[in-house]
Motif scaffolding. Structure first.
Motif, mmCIF file in Angstrom:
data_model
loop_
_atom_site.group_PDB
_atom_site.id
_atom_site.type_symbol
_atom_site.label_atom_id
_atom_site.label_comp_id
_atom_site.label_asym_id
_atom_site.label_seq_id
_atom_site.Cartn_x
_atom_site.Cartn_y
_atom_site.Cartn_z
ATOM 1 N N CYS A 138 37.400 45.879 -54.411
ATOM 2 C CA CYS A 138 38.325 46.884 -53.877
ATOM 3 C C CYS A 138 39.453 47.171 -54.870
ATOM 4 O O CYS A 138 39.805 48.331 -55.118
ATOM 5 C CB CYS A 138 38.918 46.419 -52.549
ATOM 6 N N MET A 146 38.022 49.005 -57.821
ATOM 7 C CA MET A 146 37.678 50.390 -57.478
ATOM 8 C C MET A 146 38.938 51.249 -57.443
ATOM 9 O O MET A 146 38.988 52.320 -58.046
ATOM 10 C CB MET A 146 36.965 50.395 -56.117
ATOM 11 N N PRO A 170 36.019 56.062 -50.276
ATOM 12 C CA PRO A 170 36.125 54.605 -50.455
ATOM 13 C C PRO A 170 36.943 53.856 -49.398
ATOM 14 O O PRO A 170 36.703 52.679 -49.171
ATOM 15 C CB PRO A 170 36.800 54.477 -51.823
ATOM 16 N N LEU A 196 31.373 51.526 -52.735
ATOM 17 C CA LEU A 196 32.525 51.113 -53.550
ATOM 18 C C LEU A 196 32.119 50.977 -55.019
ATOM 19 O O LEU A 196 32.874 51.373 -55.926
ATOM 20 C CB LEU A 196 33.090 49.788 -53.039
ATOM 21 N N TRP A 231 31.946 54.406 -56.533
ATOM 22 C CA TRP A 231 33.282 54.950 -56.838
ATOM 23 C C TRP A 231 33.874 54.280 -58.075
ATOM 24 O O TRP A 231 34.547 54.921 -58.880
ATOM 25 C CB TRP A 231 34.216 54.780 -55.632
#
Lengths: 269, 98
Positions: free
Chosen positions: A166, A169, A223, A250, A253
């Motif tokens: 996360c 990303m 996302p 994710l 992205w």
């Protein structure tokens, strides 16, 4: 004065110094130097940024409770597992674009790009620094929400790849966007809109079923909802489904962010 | 006028940006605009009474759904006072910059 002697090349001329500007060793050396450079530069603003991150992380965990007359156990679980996601988003998708815009206006952006280190090492250094900066706010948000709402979490090792992906990303997309869009005003507009969309229109701290179907369908390819899904999967048991798809979205992205970054880095050579 | 005062009163654009961003966050989550003041802790609700945001919500709500609002004149007065404070600060900052 013997001019001939001065014009003649010395008989035992020293060979020109040669430096190998390729290979993994050169790249790692460049990364180490860029990290030192970025950390030294960040000393001016990183403490303030860390404090803001911590306040925002704790603040988000507290404020969502005000929106409900009664915070049920299910609501508390959504808030507790959603706020760490929210705490990860601003640094990558807001702070990095703002920082690059500021550097463009100050002229330091071109200076940094001109430093003798591979640009991929420069970009990696930025990724690492910002990932590190985003973690304390996230952890505090989780701790505050857990204590405040008294929820029982079921933390698994999945949280580690979930958080790292996360953060990576958000930073990748933010960095790619900041490089690809040179106009600081446009960047400011996009990041402000993003905050608004993420805080209100993304099913992060409330169940996805609360949204209209078309908006939920849209969120399945954006996302933000998928970030919440993977982080929630690392903190709870049996609360999320279709986890693989969220990881894939994710990942896509992240790659898109890298592609944007790579395109701009290559174009500017 | 408060925004104008903020823009002119602070010399460092980064500080202005920081305060503006923080205000967005605070106004969204910690002021009783989208939810009733009773859902806030007592001290925070009391603190909010002295700031303009809650009163801005009250006067807009008074125009749209007056049955939800009590004591709207006080809110008009508070917003007016904050407007005057902003005007005064702006005038001071602009005068200082001449």
């Amino acid at each position: 004065m013997n001019t001939t002697a001065t014009l003649q090349a010395p008989s035992a001329a020293q060979p020109l110094p040669t430096t190998t500007r390729s290979g993994i060793g050169y790249w790692l050396r460049g990364l180490r130097q860029m990290l030192r450079f970025d950390v030294a530069r960040a000393r001016q603003w990183a403490p303030m940024m860390a404090v803001i991150q911590l306040l925002m992380g704790a603040g988000m965990a507290i404020m969502y409770g005000f929106f409900y007359p009664e915070v049920s156990q299910a609501t508390a679980l959504y808030i507790a597992t959603g706020t760490p996601t929210l705490a990860l988003i601003p640094l990558g998708l807001v702070m990095i674009p703002a920082s690059v815009s500021q550097q463009r206006l100050e002229g330091t952006f071109d200076f940094t790009w001109s430093l003798p280190a591979p640009r991929t090492a420069q970009a990696t250094s930025t990724f690492l620094l910002y990932t590190l900066l985003s973690l304390p706010g996230m952890i505090l948000a989780l701790v505050v929400a857990t204590v405040l709402y008294g929820v029982q979490l079921n933390v698994s090792l999945l949280i580690v790849p979930a958080v790292l992906l996360c953060a990576l990303m958000a930073i990748s997309v933010g960095f790619g966007m900041a490089l690809a869009i040179p106009n600081p005003i446009l960047i400011g507009l996009i990041t402000n809109t993003l905050i608004f969309v993420v805080l209100l229109f993304s099913p992060i701290v409330y169940p996805p079923g609360n949204l209209p179907d078309w908006l939920l369908t849209l969120h399945k390819v954006l996302p933000f909802y998928n970030m919440a899904v993977v982080i929630r999967a690392g903190l709870t048991m049996g609360m999320v489904s279709d986890l693989t798809r969220s990881f894939l979205v994710l990942g896509a992205w992240t790659v898109a962010g890298w592609a944007m970054t790579g395109w701009v880095i290559g174009r500017r050579r | 006028m408060l925004g104008y005062a903020l823009g002119h009163g602070l010399s460092n654009p980064r500080t202005t940006q920081l305060i503006a961003s923080s205000l967005t966050f605070v106004v969204f989550g910690f002021t009783p605009i989208l939810f009733p003041a009773e859902q806030l802790p007592g001290w925070l609700a009391a603190l909010n009474w002295w700031f303009p945001f809650r009163h801005m919500a009250v006067i807009v709500r008074d125009a749209l759904a007056p049955q939800l609002v009590a004591n709207a004149p006080i809110s008009y007065l508070m917003v007016g006072i904050w407007g005057l404070v902003g005007t005064g600060l702006s005038a001071w900052a602009l005068g200082r910059r001449r």
